[in-house]
Design a protein around this motif. Structure first.
Motif, PDB file in Angstrom:
ATOM      1  N   PRO A  84       0.828  -1.211   0.000  1.00  0.00           N
ATOM      2  CA  PRO A  84       0.000   0.000   0.000  1.00  0.00           C
ATOM      3  C   PRO A  84       0.864   1.264   0.000  1.00  0.00           C
ATOM      4  CG  PRO A  84      -0.068  -1.080   2.155  1.00  0.00           C
ATOM      5  CD  PRO A  84       0.737  -1.976   1.269  1.00  0.00           C
ATOM      6  N   VAL A  85       0.760   2.042  -1.061  1.00  0.00           N
ATOM      7  CA  VAL A  85       1.472   3.324  -1.162  1.00  0.00           C
ATOM      8  C   VAL A  85       0.513   4.362  -1.738  1.00  0.00           C
ATOM      9  CG1 VAL A  85       3.776   2.314  -1.468  1.00  0.00           C
ATOM     10  CG2 VAL A  85       2.343   2.741  -3.469  1.00  0.00           C
ATOM     11  N   ASP A  86       0.866   5.632  -1.581  1.00  0.00           N
ATOM     12  CA  ASP A  86       0.027   6.717  -2.118  1.00  0.00           C
ATOM     13  C   ASP A  86       0.317   6.960  -3.592  1.00  0.00           C
ATOM     14  OD1 ASP A  86      -1.038   7.392   0.432  1.00  0.00           O
ATOM     15  OD2 ASP A  86       0.876   8.372   0.908  1.00  0.00           O
ATOM     16  N   TRP A  87       1.551   6.713  -3.988  1.00  0.00           N
ATOM     17  CA  TRP A  87       2.015   7.210  -5.274  1.00  0.00           C
ATOM     18  C   TRP A  87       3.081   6.272  -5.811  1.00  0.00           C
ATOM     19  CZ3 TRP A  87       6.697   8.922  -7.317  1.00  0.00           C
ATOM     20  CH2 TRP A  87       6.638   9.840  -8.378  1.00  0.00           C
ATOM     21  N   VAL A  88       3.033   6.008  -7.104  1.00  0.00           N
ATOM     22  CA  VAL A  88       4.088   5.203  -7.709  1.00  0.00           C
ATOM     23  C   VAL A  88       4.562   5.870  -8.999  1.00  0.00           C
ATOM     24  CG1 VAL A  88       2.467   3.684  -8.959  1.00  0.00           C
ATOM     25  CG2 VAL A  88       4.770   2.873  -8.459  1.00  0.00           C
ATOM     26  N   MET A  89       5.869   5.904  -9.189  1.00  0.00           N
ATOM     27  CA  MET A  89       6.427   6.371 -10.453  1.00  0.00           C
ATOM     28  C   MET A  89       6.584   5.147 -11.349  1.00  0.00           C
ATOM     29  SD  MET A  89       7.731   8.327 -12.730  1.00  0.00           S
ATOM     30  CE  MET A  89       7.988   9.953 -12.013  1.00  0.00           C
ATOM     31  N   ALA A  90       5.883   5.148 -12.476  1.00  0.00           N
ATOM     32  CA  ALA A  90       5.947   4.027 -13.411  1.00  0.00           C
ATOM     33  C   ALA A  90       6.920   4.381 -14.519  1.00  0.00           C
ATOM     34  CB  ALA A  90       4.552   3.736 -13.973  1.00  0.00           C
ATOM     35  N   ALA A  91       8.195   4.099 -14.276  1.00  0.00           N
ATOM     36  CA  ALA A  91       9.241   4.517 -15.213  1.00  0.00           C
ATOM     37  C   ALA A  91      10.047   3.335 -15.739  1.00  0.00           C
ATOM     38  CB  ALA A  91      10.156   5.545 -14.551  1.00  0.00           C
ATOM     39  N   ILE A  92       9.434   2.145 -15.742  1.00  0.00           N
ATOM     40  CA  ILE A  92      10.083   1.003 -16.391  1.00  0.00           C
ATOM     41  C   ILE A  92       9.973   1.220 -17.895  1.00  0.00           C
ATOM     42  CG2 ILE A  92       9.899  -1.485 -16.829  1.00  0.00           C
ATOM     43  CD1 ILE A  92       8.896  -1.762 -13.937  1.00  0.00           C
ATOM     44  N   VAL A  93      11.078   1.002 -18.610  1.00  0.00           N
ATOM     45  CA  VAL A  93      11.077   1.227 -20.053  1.00  0.00           C
ATOM     46  C   VAL A  93      10.558  -0.018 -20.772  1.00  0.00           C
ATOM     47  CG1 VAL A  93      12.545   1.686 -22.058  1.00  0.00           C
ATOM     48  CG2 VAL A  93      12.986   2.871 -19.902  1.00  0.00           C
ATOM     49  N   GLY A  94       9.735   0.188 -21.798  1.00  0.00           N
ATOM     50  CA  GLY A  94       9.318  -0.906 -22.677  1.00  0.00           C
ATOM     51  C   GLY A  94       8.147  -1.713 -22.146  1.00  0.00           C
ATOM     52  N   SER A  95       7.853  -2.814 -22.828  1.00  0.00           N
ATOM     53  CA  SER A  95       6.663  -3.592 -22.493  1.00  0.00           C
ATOM     54  C   SER A  95       6.797  -4.276 -21.140  1.00  0.00           C
ATOM     55  CB  SER A  95       6.345  -4.590 -23.597  1.00  0.00           C
ATOM     56  OG  SER A  95       7.500  -5.299 -23.958  1.00  0.00           O
ATOM     57  N   ALA A  96       8.006  -4.351 -20.590  1.00  0.00           N
ATOM     58  CA  ALA A  96       8.183  -4.882 -19.237  1.00  0.00           C
ATOM     59  C   ALA A  96       7.424  -4.043 -18.208  1.00  0.00           C
ATOM     60  CB  ALA A  96       9.666  -4.911 -18.874  1.00  0.00           C
ATOM     61  N   GLY A  97       7.110  -2.800 -18.573  1.00  0.00           N
ATOM     62  CA  GLY A  97       6.390  -1.933 -17.643  1.00  0.00           C
ATOM     63  C   GLY A  97       4.890  -2.159 -17.615  1.00  0.00           C
ATOM     64  N   LEU A  98       4.369  -2.913 -18.581  1.00  0.00           N
ATOM     65  CA  LEU A  98       2.916  -3.044 -18.714  1.00  0.00           C
ATOM     66  C   LEU A  98       2.250  -3.661 -17.482  1.00  0.00           C
ATOM     67  CD1 LEU A  98       2.499  -4.137 -22.462  1.00  0.00           C
ATOM     68  CD2 LEU A  98       1.662  -2.046 -21.398  1.00  0.00           C
ATOM     69  N   ARG A  99       2.681  -4.885 -17.113  1.00  0.00           N
ATOM     70  CA  ARG A  99       2.012  -5.609 -16.033  1.00  0.00           C
ATOM     71  C   ARG A  99       2.097  -4.872 -14.688  1.00  0.00           C
ATOM     72  NH1 ARG A  99      -0.077 -10.468 -17.316  1.00  0.00           N
ATOM     73  NH2 ARG A  99       1.197 -11.504 -18.878  1.00  0.00           N
TER      74      ARG A  99
END
Lengths: 381, 381
Positions: A84-99
């Motif tokens: 449980p967090v308030d905020w996430v930075m989604a900065a994985i490059v490429g399709s690996a970031g999708l899931r």
């Protein structure tokens, strides 16, 4: 997610300047165990996760004697996203970031989105999940952050047009003949932004702007015909939103990713960021040109993919990655990047393309498209 | 209020394109009975008021046989303002606009403010009345409307700077020697905007921007040191608001007053306006320069008046009106406008200037300053 990359490092730079306002729960990286361990210790993270399991022992060792928990592999990453967090930075490059990004959205975590594939390859599925969970999506790309700042969603029916700016890249003034002979070194000389090689090549072909058009379509309440691109070599104005009364609201800043990252960190408030302040007198002049769709066919291909609404954006993105890799390895010339993408889109269309309805279908189509692009690449050579 | 002037006519142009959305209660003009009667009939107004009582019979006659009531004189104007309405356009030019506009604010009517004197001559009193009545003040000047659109009042402590743009007027590239010989005809050639002669001369001396700095101080939650002016000859970017994360939000539009007027009419929604849409590719380039405080001392005088906080802005405005009239009548040269204003400010300061505490005190100071400027004008000649 993606703490060791360029966006991740800038995010931690900002967080580190105001440690009293932030508590870092988990940090993830791909392979750089040494940097990830350093970051986790410096920011008092509870958990550090490497996506690549082969780096686990190095990470474990680097974190020995510290309170930071070490983990590795996709499952560990998904477990971290589940905390449980308030905020996430989604900065994985490429399709690996999708899931992992989709998982964060599903849980209703506020997501700062720097990964392009979520919207380019899986836009409909991603935005449906955003709508279902009611979470807040904060775009981190400078153009989309600018659009988000300039848009008034209370008057969405009064928005006439959204214009993304493009620097035009290193080949803006080159002829088609010169561009045909451009080397990866030429293409990696981006005039304004310092980014990874994939993004820099995409800026040189204008594919980056094509991908951003697709993302903007999913992020903002407009149709493809209301989206436009204008070349703006100084990269100061990032996005313009035009309203029905003739007003245009725009966001400007010096080219520094810490500005949009800070916006996503502090939203709906604002935080201080150590960026160079905009000095229009010093800059002197902001210029604007129409994009040349002949020399930069990637922009046209991206628009076609967006308008076809049948999964073609997934094919476009996958084929482009293969093509950019081939260009960086000097296996193909610059014009072949768009040619390969166009060929892959045509072949996929002939083979009967249909819109993917789940993340698994997106990942399947992505994989198939890479295979298709690889085999077309052999034909091309 | 001020229906027959340039702002008033543009306002009625917009209202007339969407008659189902608006009901015109009352229209006022100064002297032009013929036009006012035409406007009142065309827009089905209940009441038409001439500020100048000498035009009453002409107005009465022009409205004979129509359901429009005719009236004239200051008392009639105040009665019109007293009628319950949702929205009033305050576009009376000069200090004649002070009383009726303040009355509209006092009643809690939403006021679209085009009159400069309310904020320049009586800013503190005016804004105290706005705060007390809780009414909404919507600035109509293109720069302040732009600022209002670009400002996020929810993060007022994160605003670092507000920059107003100035076209630089017809003398932007003239030397001081050339400017000393400038005729009223030279000064009336404004490059971008079509305005009345007073405003056009103020644009030529940059006094208009000085007055706007003073207004901006009252409209926006910033100190004088956070306000800046930049010369932008194309008049496309109207105002820029700089935030602590390095972001700058700006409003742009083709120079057409119907855009800010439409914004004030429809706020917080937006309405369609028949203005030329902004085409940055066609414009090509937006340029920015620092203002030259030597050739344009009016800007410096206005800033000094603002910072002194002792009623000097009232003196500045009154003396400037007298000086501009004298210049338009070819009685003084262009540089004498600022010289006269400076002399009046100094003389008033020597005579013991203190901040006016009521509208009556403002009007007294305004009158005294005009007298002072007139006598200084004689000395000058």
């Amino acid at each position: 997610m993606g703490a060791t990359g360029s966006i991740g490092r800038s995010t931690l730079d900002l967080i580190g300047r105001d440690p009293a306002s932030f508590h870092v729960v988990a940090l993830s990286g791909n392979r750089n165990a040494e940097l990830l361990a350093k970051q986790a210790i410096a920011h008092n993270a509870e958990l550090a996760v490497l996506a690549d399991p082969s780096g686990y022992s190095e990470l474990k060792e680097a974190l020995a004697g510290t309170p930071v928990e070490a983990a590795a592999g996709e499952e560990a990453l998904m477990e971290a996203v589940g905390r449980p967090v308030d905020w996430v930075m989604a900065a994985i490059v490429g399709s690996a970031g999708l899931r992992p990004t989709l998982e964060a959205v599903r849980q209703g975590t506020c997501v700062a989105l720097a990964n392009k594939e979520c919207l380019v390859s899986a836009g409909d599925i991603f935005m449906e999940t955003v709508a279902k969970s009611g979470t807040r999506l904060l775009p981190v790309d400078s153009e989309h952050s600018a659009g988000f700042q300039a848009i008034d969603l209370n008057v969405r029916e009064s928005i006439e047009k959204i214009v993304l700016t493009a620097s035009g890249g290193p080949f803006r003034t080159w002829t088609a003949e010169q561009m045909a002979k451009a080397s990866p070194q030429d293409a990696l000389k981006h005039p304004n932004w310092s980014m990874g090689p994939k993004n820099t090549i995409d800026s040189a072909t204008l594919m980056n702007k094509g991908l951003e058009l697709i993302e903007a379509y999913h992020l903002f309440p407009v149709g493809p015909e209301q989206l436009d691109v204008v070349i703006h070599p100084q990269s100061i104005v990032h996005c313009l939103v035009e309203y029905s009364d003739g007003s245009v609201l725009a966001q400007l800043s010096s080219p520094d990713m810490r500005t949009p990252i800070a916006y996503s960190l502090a939203w709906p408030a604002r935080m201080w960021a150590p960026t160079e302040r905009l000095d229009l007198v010093k800059i002197g002049s902001l210029s604007f040109e129409a994009p040349d769709y002949e020399r930069f066919p990637a922009l046209r291909l991206a628009r076609e993919a967006l308008e076809s609404d049948n999964g073609a954006t997934t094919v476009l993105n996958a084929a482009n990655e293969i093509a950019v890799d081939a260009f960086l390895d000097c296996r193909i010339g610059l014009p072949s990047i768009s040619a390969l993408v166009a060929a892959a889109m045509e072949a996929a269309d002939r083979a009967g393309l249909s819109k993917p309805r789940s993340l698994d279908e997106v990942l399947d189509l992505d994989e198939q498209s890479r295979g298709l692009a690889r085999s077309l690449l052999k034909e091309l050579k």
